[in-house]
Design an enzyme around this catalytic site. Structure first.
Site, PDB file in Angstrom:
ATOM      1  N   LYS A   1     -11.647  37.872   2.610  1.00 30.32           N
ATOM      2  CA  LYS A   1     -12.316  36.738   1.945  1.00 30.32           C
ATOM      3  C   LYS A   1     -11.511  36.205   0.766  1.00 30.32           C
ATOM      4  CE  LYS A   1     -16.891  37.163   3.715  1.00 30.32           C
ATOM      5  NZ  LYS A   1     -18.326  37.179   3.580  1.00 30.32           N
TER       6      LYS A   1
ATOM      7  N   LYS B   1     -14.146  37.395  14.345  1.00 26.70           N
ATOM      8  CA  LYS B   1     -15.605  37.451  14.485  1.00 26.70           C
ATOM      9  C   LYS B   1     -16.219  36.072  14.266  1.00 26.70           C
ATOM     10  CE  LYS B   1     -17.572  38.299   9.988  1.00 26.70           C
ATOM     11  NZ  LYS B   1     -18.817  38.589   9.371  1.00 26.70           N
TER      12      LYS B   1
ATOM     13  N   LYS C   1     -19.842  32.408   9.415  1.00 22.74           N
ATOM     14  CA  LYS C   1     -20.400  31.194   8.793  1.00 22.74           C
ATOM     15  C   LYS C   1     -19.301  30.327   8.223  1.00 22.74           C
ATOM     16  CE  LYS C   1     -24.482  33.552   6.906  1.00 22.74           C
ATOM     17  NZ  LYS C   1     -24.275  34.791   6.119  1.00 22.74           N
TER      18      LYS C   1
END
Ligand code: AQP
Length: 358
Positions: free
Chosen positions: A116, A218, A221
């Site tokens: 992230k 994966k 969002k």
């Protein structure tokens, strides 16, 4: 004081928009299934959401959306606890103590932070780095014994167990002196600990739902491509289009699961079908083995619409009445606070803070 820790489930979802099929099948659907067996605490983790920038107006709306998704999927907010994290101060208080228990080296190994934060780690928030200690606090402030999550959260749950174990060891004498501990099995030993070593509940055909555009990533969002995910509020046309455009290989589906090895996109779509149908991949391949994707994809889209459209309709109905959602969250926060404030008082007493009780 009880000498056992009650079996309790805790889990959460971040209100960061684009709630997708991976969140539903990997997490929310499992939350619903566990309601019959456990006391459950389900949290909209808004403190986690702000570890990356959230527009305040969108954050408010996304908190209500996740709450609506919980309830529309079948979570009973009367029987169990549904609330938003920021309303129970004990999460942040325990997270601070865990920041002082966890070691920098442990957090430095967390792959989610690396993914992230990206290349420019200097610009990531301190909160994003400390995310796993807050997650440990979310779980342990209820002394939760079981946590249903997708496979991406496995490493954070291992860290939660490490933090619980270190706290129990560091403060073992105080835990005994204050009488707050319970006997618990750690390997071959029975120790007197305060926090349980929480069990992850991960599994089933949708523990890791992959992007529809890239079978090695994966479903997420934050993926910039809308085509990579099915969003819970997608209509039938959008769902059909996204599955039609989903990346696949040119071969027909195999008749047995071994044939899915090295075919990540096919494996993903078969896993999605199995999870939506409430079955396993072997059973899906018994029905579709030998079929081309031109046949399988429309069948998958129809099944997804059949399962998701009623939830999306109910979400829209609930979201039309924000006051009702806010009332559910408020009532849930009060019930959550009652459990968490007793744990935080015990922890302050164990750590040695003056004024912890009363
Ligand atoms: N692709 C997935 N497959 C299965 N389970 C998944 N989960 C997330 N993605 C998948 C599970 O959903 C729960 C809530 O996740 P979160 O809101 O905490 O967000 P996240 O894990 O960071 O993943 P997202 O939703 O894809 O967001 P971004 O793009 O921000 O990374 C968790 O139990 C999670 O395991």
């Amino acid at each position: 004081m009880s000498n056992t820790i009650p079996q309790r489930v805790f889990s959460g979802v971040q209100p960061t928009g684009n709630l997708h099929l991976g969140n539903y099948l990997g997490a929310i659907k499992r939350f619903v299934e566990l309601q019959d067996t456990f006391d459950c605490v389900y949290c909209v983790v808004d403190l986690h959401a702000v570890t990356t920038w959230q527009h305040p107006v969108e954050l408010t709306s996304n908190i209500r959306e996740v709450t609506a998704a919980f309830i529309a999927s079948g979570i009973d907010p009367e029987k169990h606890i549904v609330f938003n994290q920021s309303q129970v101060a004990a999460h942040a208080e325990l997270a601070w103590i865990f920041n002082c228990v966890a070691r920098m080296g442990w957090l430095n190994r967390m792959t989610q932070f690396k993914e992230k934060a990206g290349k420019d780690r200097e610009k990531a928030s301190v909160g994003l780095f400390a995310y796993p200690t807050l997650m440990a606090a979310d779980i342990l402030v209820y002394r939760a014994t079981h946590v249903p999550v997708g496979e991406d959260q496995k490493q954070h749950l291992e860290l939660t167990r490490d933090i619980a174990q270190k706290f129990n060891n560091d403060f073992s004498d105080r835990i005994a002196a204050t009488g707050c501990g319970v006997p618990m099995q750690v390997g071959d030993e029975t120790v007197n600990g305060y926090f349980p070593l929480t069990e992850p509940v991960i599994g089933g055909p949708a523990a890791r739902v992959m992007s529809l555009r890239d079978g090695s990533k994966k479903m997420s969002k934050s993926d910039p491509s809308d085509l990579s995910r099915i969003v819970m509020t997608d209509d039938a046309d959008a769902i059909a289009k996204k599955f039609r455009k989903a990346k696949t290989d040119p071969d027909a589906l195999p008749s047995e699961t071994e044939g899915l090895a090295d075919r990540p996109e096919a494996d993903n779509l078969v896993g999605l079908y199995a999870a939506l149908a409430g079955t396993d991949k072997a059973s899906v391949l018994r029905d579709f083995g030998g079929a081309q994707f031109g046949t399988f994809k429309p069948a998958l889209a129809d099944l997804a619409v059949e399962k998701i459209a009623p939830i999306a309709d109910e979400m829209r109905r609930l979201q039309a009445d924000p006051a009702e959602i806010d009332a559910i969250l408020k009532q849930g926060s009060q019930r959550a606070s009652a459990i968490a404030s007793s744990v935080i008082s015990d922890v302050k007493e164990i750590v040695g803070f003056v004024g912890a009780r009363g």
